[in-house]
Every structure is written in C-alpha cells, then in structure tokens.
Design a protein around this motif. Structure first.
Motif, PDB file in Angstrom:
ATOM      1  N   UNK A   1       0.854  -1.187   0.000  1.00 14.11           N
ATOM      2  CA  UNK A   1       0.000   0.000   0.000  1.00 14.11           C
ATOM      3  C   UNK A   1       0.890   1.238   0.000  1.00 14.11           C
TER       4      UNK A   1
ATOM      5  N   UNK B   1       0.499   5.203   0.917  1.00 15.00           N
ATOM      6  CA  UNK B   1      -0.515   6.057   1.531  1.00 15.00           C
ATOM      7  C   UNK B   1      -0.478   7.470   0.955  1.00 15.00           C
ATOM      8  N   UNK B   2      -1.319   8.335   1.463  1.00 14.83           N
ATOM      9  CA  UNK B   2      -1.555   9.673   0.965  1.00 14.83           C
ATOM     10  C   UNK B   2      -0.308  10.554   1.011  1.00 14.83           C
ATOM     11  N   UNK B   3       0.626  10.185   1.893  1.00 16.58           N
ATOM     12  CA  UNK B   3       1.849  10.968   2.027  1.00 16.58           C
ATOM     13  C   UNK B   3       2.979  10.409   1.151  1.00 16.58           C
TER      14      UNK B   3
ATOM     15  N   UNK C   1       7.449   0.159   7.405  1.00 13.25           N
ATOM     16  CA  UNK C   1       7.034   1.191   6.458  1.00 13.25           C
ATOM     17  C   UNK C   1       8.233   2.081   6.156  1.00 13.25           C
TER      18      UNK C   1
ATOM     19  N   UNK D   1       8.903  14.689   5.605  1.00 14.06           N
ATOM     20  CA  UNK D   1       8.392  15.817   4.830  1.00 14.06           C
ATOM     21  C   UNK D   1       8.638  15.671   3.324  1.00 14.06           C
ATOM     22  N   UNK D   2       8.682  14.431   2.852  1.00 16.73           N
ATOM     23  CA  UNK D   2       8.801  14.179   1.420  1.00 16.73           C
ATOM     24  C   UNK D   2       7.962  12.979   1.034  1.00 16.73           C
TER      25      UNK D   2
ATOM     26  N   UNK E   1      -5.380  16.203   7.264  1.00 15.40           N
ATOM     27  CA  UNK E   1      -4.668  16.021   5.990  1.00 15.40           C
ATOM     28  C   UNK E   1      -4.582  14.539   5.635  1.00 15.40           C
ATOM     29  N   UNK E   2      -5.498  13.704   6.142  1.00 10.33           N
ATOM     30  CA  UNK E   2      -5.376  12.243   6.019  1.00 10.33           C
ATOM     31  C   UNK E   2      -5.601  11.733   4.593  1.00 10.33           C
ATOM     32  N   UNK E   3      -6.260  12.532   3.763  1.00 10.97           N
ATOM     33  CA  UNK E   3      -6.479  12.129   2.379  1.00 10.97           C
ATOM     34  C   UNK E   3      -7.373  10.914   2.252  1.00 10.97           C
ATOM     35  N   UNK E   4      -7.444  10.343   1.031  1.00 10.29           N
ATOM     36  CA  UNK E   4      -8.118   9.066   0.894  1.00 10.29           C
ATOM     37  C   UNK E   4      -7.249   8.034   1.607  1.00 10.29           C
TER      38      UNK E   4
ATOM     39  N   UNK F   1      -6.922   4.816   4.752  1.00 16.36           N
ATOM     40  CA  UNK F   1      -7.562   4.260   5.946  1.00 16.36           C
ATOM     41  C   UNK F   1      -7.623   5.170   7.159  1.00 16.36           C
ATOM     42  N   UNK F   2      -6.939   6.317   7.141  1.00 18.82           N
ATOM     43  CA  UNK F   2      -6.753   7.031   8.404  1.00 18.82           C
ATOM     44  C   UNK F   2      -8.045   7.676   8.914  1.00 18.82           C
TER      45      UNK F   2
ATOM     46  N   UNK G   1      -0.489  18.372   3.523  1.00 18.79           N
ATOM     47  CA  UNK G   1       0.400  17.860   4.565  1.00 18.79           C
ATOM     48  C   UNK G   1       1.544  18.837   4.868  1.00 18.79           C
ATOM     49  N   UNK G   2       2.039  18.777   6.059  1.00 17.03           N
ATOM     50  CA  UNK G   2       3.252  19.497   6.504  1.00 17.03           C
ATOM     51  C   UNK G   2       3.052  21.014   6.602  1.00 17.03           C
TER      52      UNK G   2
END
Lengths: 249, 249, 249
Positions: free
Chosen positions: A170, A172-174, A224, A229-230, C14-17, C19-20, C46-47
């Motif tokens: 997976x 994730x959004x970040x 993970x 911050x990237x 800022x969890x976005x799509x 699972x969070x 984010x950030x």
C-alpha cells in the motif's frame, strides 16, 4: 450456523472515489438499519487481492472487536470463485475466495471458514460487493441461514502465501510505502536497502532531518518506509507490488 | 404540498474530495438530526449537468425507495436558474433546474415537479448546495412549506434531451467507461465501435482474457466499456463527454 | 475542567483518501458511540499547519455550534510538540500545538487553551490522530479528566501569525484558489493581481464569461480566485503556499 452479533460493519475495498462505497452503504442501511457502517479503506489497489491480504490483519488490529469486515477486491467477479464468511478471533469477514482473506485466516488463533451457498434472488454480474457480499454480511448480522459449508482453512485460495511479504502492499496519501512485513521481530539496527537508498531505522519522522529516508514500525505494526516531509514513492521510485525489505543486517 | 416522508438523504454531487460534502452533511445533521445522510456519489464531472442527468436514474435504481436525493452539479450557482423539488416513483429529488433532473423526471411513471420559491434568511452566492438545496431538502423531510409552484414537466430545462445518450457520462475508479445508454434493449450480438477498437459483448470481466476490451450491461443497467484488468479510459483514449456507442450490428 | 457537552465531532485533517479517516472514526465510535462523527475535510495540505490554520475558522463558521473539531496536520508527530484542547465561542478544538489552532484561538471572542497532560496506556509513534487526539476528544465528550494545564493563549505556537494571510491556503476540487484573507473588509472595486492576470471582483461565477478569471467572497467568507468553468490553479500556475492577494486598488 455462526452466532449472530456483529456490532458494526467496516468496508475494506478497492472501490475508490465514486458511487460504489455509497451504493453498498445504502444497501446495508436498508437491510440492517441498526448496524452502523464505516468506510475503513476504499483505495486498495485493484486486481491485487494477494497484496491487500497482508494489509487486512494490520487494519483490523486496532478496530474494536465484534466488527464485521466486508472485504472486496474482486477481479474474478461474476466467475466461479466462492463467497466466504470467516469468523476469526471475535470478528467476522465476508469476501471472495481469491486470497484476500487468506492471511487474516492464517494468523487467527481460532478461525472458522464457511463457503456460502446462499444467493439473493437477483444479482448483477459485475458488482457482487453490493449484490452478494453486502446481503451476506446483513444475513450474518441478523443471524440468518447462509447455506454454508465449513471449509478446512487449508482449502482457501492463498493458504500457501508466505507468512510475511517483502513487497509494497500500500502507498498512503503521504507517499509512504507500507510493506507486508510485520515489524515486531525486526532488529532496529537492520537497514532496508532499495535500489535508490540504504535506509536506517528511526522511531518516527521528527528523528530524521527533512528529506531523509528511514524505515519504522508504522501504526499498523508493519515495516514502512518514509521520507521526512517528502514522498518516498517518488523519491525511491517504488509502487504497489514492488520488492521492499525486509530490513537486514 | 408534497407529503412528508423521506427516510434518508443521499447526496449526488460534483463536490469531489474536500470540505463540501462534509459541510452539507453537517448542515443537514443540524436541520434534520434523525434523518441519516449518505454520500452516494461526489465525483460527477463539474459543469456537465446534461451528462450527469443520465447517471442519476441509474444510480437511483438500486437504492431503497423513500429516499431524498440531493443533486448538485450547478455551474449557474448564484444566477437565475430555479430550484426544483421533484417527487418521482416514491423518491424525492432536490436540485437546480439546469437539466440535471430532467432524465429522472422524464422516465418516471409518475412525477410531480415543483419550482421552489422559499429562500432561507441568508444564502452565499457560490454554495447553494449547502445554503439553499440542503435547507430545502430538510424542509421536505419535515413537511414544511416551500412556497412551491407546480410545473408542467415539459417546462424543465432538459425536457428535450434524447431518451438515451451515446456518450461517456462517467469514468469510474477502474477506468471503465459508463455510457448514458440503457443496456436492456441492446442485442448482445452487437459490437461497440470506438476509434481504437471494435468491442464485442461479454457478460462480465472473467469471460475475456486480461487486456481485452468488451461492452457489458453494468450494475447500473447501462452499457459500459471495460478492459479486463486494464483501464479502458487510457487504452481507448476516451473521457467524459466523448461519443460512445450504442452497440450496433 | 472544561464543561462536557460536544454534540458531534468533526474531523479536519490532511489524512487524504486511505484508511486514516476510517481508523479514527472507528476508534471514536467505540469510545463515544452516541456522538456522531463527520469527516469535514481530509485533504488539507500535509506538513503545512501554518496554512491550514487560516482555513479552520472559515470552515467552522457555518457548522452548528457545540461541535468538537478534531484537527490533525501533524508533521511533528512522535516528537515534543504538545497536545492542545481549546474551547472557543461554544466549540471545542483538539490538536497539536504547531500553529494549526493559532488563528481560531486568536480570533475567538472567548478562548480557553489547555495543554493536555493525559496520555493513553499505549500510543503509536506515527499516528497520534488515532491514538492520542481521538482519545482526548472522547474524554472531552465524556467530561473526563485530562490532566490539563491552562495556557495563556500567547504561549501557543503561531500566536504571532498575521491576522490574515495573502497566500493560497487551499485549492479545491474545481481548481479554485482559496486565500487566507477575509473578504468582508475588502473593497469590491479592488483588483487582485497575479503574475498571469489582473483580476476584477465578481459576485459569482455566472456574472463573468466562461474562461474569465475573477475574485469573490467565497462561501467560507474568504477571498477566492476562480475561472468560470475553468481551473484557476492551472490557468494561473498557482498552488498551495503561493502568494495570493489581497485585492488592492
């Protein structure tokens, strides 16, 4: 049959944005209006139940028990694959027999696996999440008959999957890369090697400088990879399905 | 006036991710706390109520009746377009008079169309979903006065739309292309021709090899084009609004 | 301590799509099953808590009072930053002390700021939204002890932020550019200058031709830039964090 008792339903799907989560939720709200329904995750990667299989037990770990997880990543929809209902360690799982539920069944202390024979009067050929699995979930909540056949867990598709998976399961959004490898047993001095970088362990983001990569035990309990911050996916050039880890000495 | 009675509200919008679905839901929860609110679809294409119009009756088909559908694709917000309340075959619809509700009204066995004169005390110029249509929906649920004027359905914007539309009206998360053409009457021996490929019918995904394209009757009852385990939008180079179908001999 | 009383919880993250949002919602549903939880916004950048800080009071303005806002943009997760609980003008706010809550505290007529000392028995290092802030929110709803220390608001991170911010703080689904500048006091004859265009005021979209840009008072009460039936972000080449406005003579 299985004891009734789910207190809530949580959806674990690849439905993405769009109408499918809403359609399933509305169907459930009509069938079991007193059972709250939650969209736990809807952006699993399509066509890859073998990868999502490793995220499901991690997702479930921190959800209150007595939850029914309706799990749908179902590229074989409309074909011959069976419908499963699984009772495992105080929770229930409903979904296709295509590997998606194999890891959660394998890791359960006590699991009861049923192949469901019951079918609703009408069913579409392409949306069994709404037309088959949601009604099965509702019947489980209501304690109704499912014409089910008890399976030996070893009959499940995916029963032979490895216990942990050293691949990205997976993103994730970040842009963080979640692997299918449980972090609990991994030595914190080990390094995780990718083509682009050789990454040390850090407990959390703020222990490394901005722009630096590291591996850590995430809030799912999995290994993970992140860049403080990237975006690790872009920086390391990795995507769902690519090799990742495990960290090694 | 219209009988009260919606049991639930379902949102059909182009609001996308972001705060607008949440803002409307919170507004409704304050106005009608006992009516559950569902986000049925929020990624309709902006600025194209004439295309979304063909998806709405398909979306509604499998939702339990006595539902109020709050429908917002509203590029004319703040201008002169009217607000509509529609009662059709056991459901209610609220939205702008810009074509969005024309097809569902046209296809209804029995439809009652109202132009709503009531306005709340304050209303923003750019978010009538939250400030006008949601309060109208709440008043309908509560059986309150709407200062409404009964319209002849033929006065609706879009009443002259064709009965079916041979264009892409929605692209889903898998890249499947949903057309505005009902599949029920289409001969399964017909082929659907695009610039890139000449596609046969298949009942469902697993009846064709991976990578092959086909058309099928989707779970909305519409003609839909897909590539098994691939993305039809990218492979065929088609997007919302492009010509698509109908299949022909 | 703070009086109990939140009627609902709204998530601002800022969890976005992914699972969070679902994980936090499920955690709250177990802790406070009678308090409804709403996903108000989950695509904050984010950030950048310093930018989201200006959107929060605007988001809150039109939500019914007695709401607890659970606010998480938290790049310093797992580090030394404090956890805050804020009571302001009939609402509650819970989140990290990193500037995110500074503007809403600053603008409040009456604010009470608490640094929360209470910690749950177990907490992950990377997901305090689920493991720290959600349990704090639940304890506030239940009127339970938080081992909290009253702060002078001037001790908050971000207390020295400017009252309004002439930068893009959010880009919405339509590509509209939301600034951090309140529109109420701005002369409608002023123009907003960007590198690409010199934009006049318009009340709403349908007052300008398709393709034309303008600034307006949006439904948050902020100065927002849009292109009628187009995308301002792409046309003007602007993104979150870039300079924007204020309009000037």
């Amino acid at each position: 049959m299985m004891p009734s008792g789910p207190q809530r339903i949580a959806l674990i799907t690849d439905f993405g944005p769009g109408p499918y989560v809403g359609q399933v939720t509305l169907r459930l709200s009509a069938l079991v209006p007193d059972v709250p329904v939650f969209d736990l995750i809807s952006d699993l990667t399509p066509f890859q139940p073998d990868l999502a299989a490793y995220l499901i037990p991690a997702l479930v770990r921190d959800v209150p028990s007595e939850t029914l997880f309706l799990c749908v990543v179902d590229p074989g929809v409309g074909g011959k694959r069976s419908a499963l209902a699984l009772e495992a360690d105080g929770n229930w799982f409903v979904g296709p027999d295509n590997g998606l539920l194999a890891v959660v069944a394998r890791r359960a202390t006590a699991a009861r696996v049923l192949r469901v024979g019951w079918r609703p009067a009408w069913i579409s050929d392409s949306f069994h999440g709404r037309d088959l699995f949601a009604p099965i979930a509702a019947r489980l909540c209501l304690g109704q008959e499912l014409s089910a056949q008890v399976l030996d867990p070893s009959e499940l598709v995916g029963w032979d999957y490895p216990p942990d998976l050293a691949r990205v399961v997976y993103v994730d959004r970040y842009g963080n890369l979640v692997s299918g490898w449980r972090a609990a047993g991994v030595d914190r001095r080990a390094r995780l090697r990718t083509d682009a970088r050789d990454l040390p362990y850090a407990r959390t983001f703020c222990e490394v400088p901005a722009g630096e990569g590291f591996w850590y035990e995430d809030a799912f309990g999995l290994v993970e990879v992140a860049i403080n911050q990237g975006r690790a996916d872009l920086t390391l050039g990795l995507k769902v399905g690519d090799d990742l880890g495990p960290p090694s000495p």
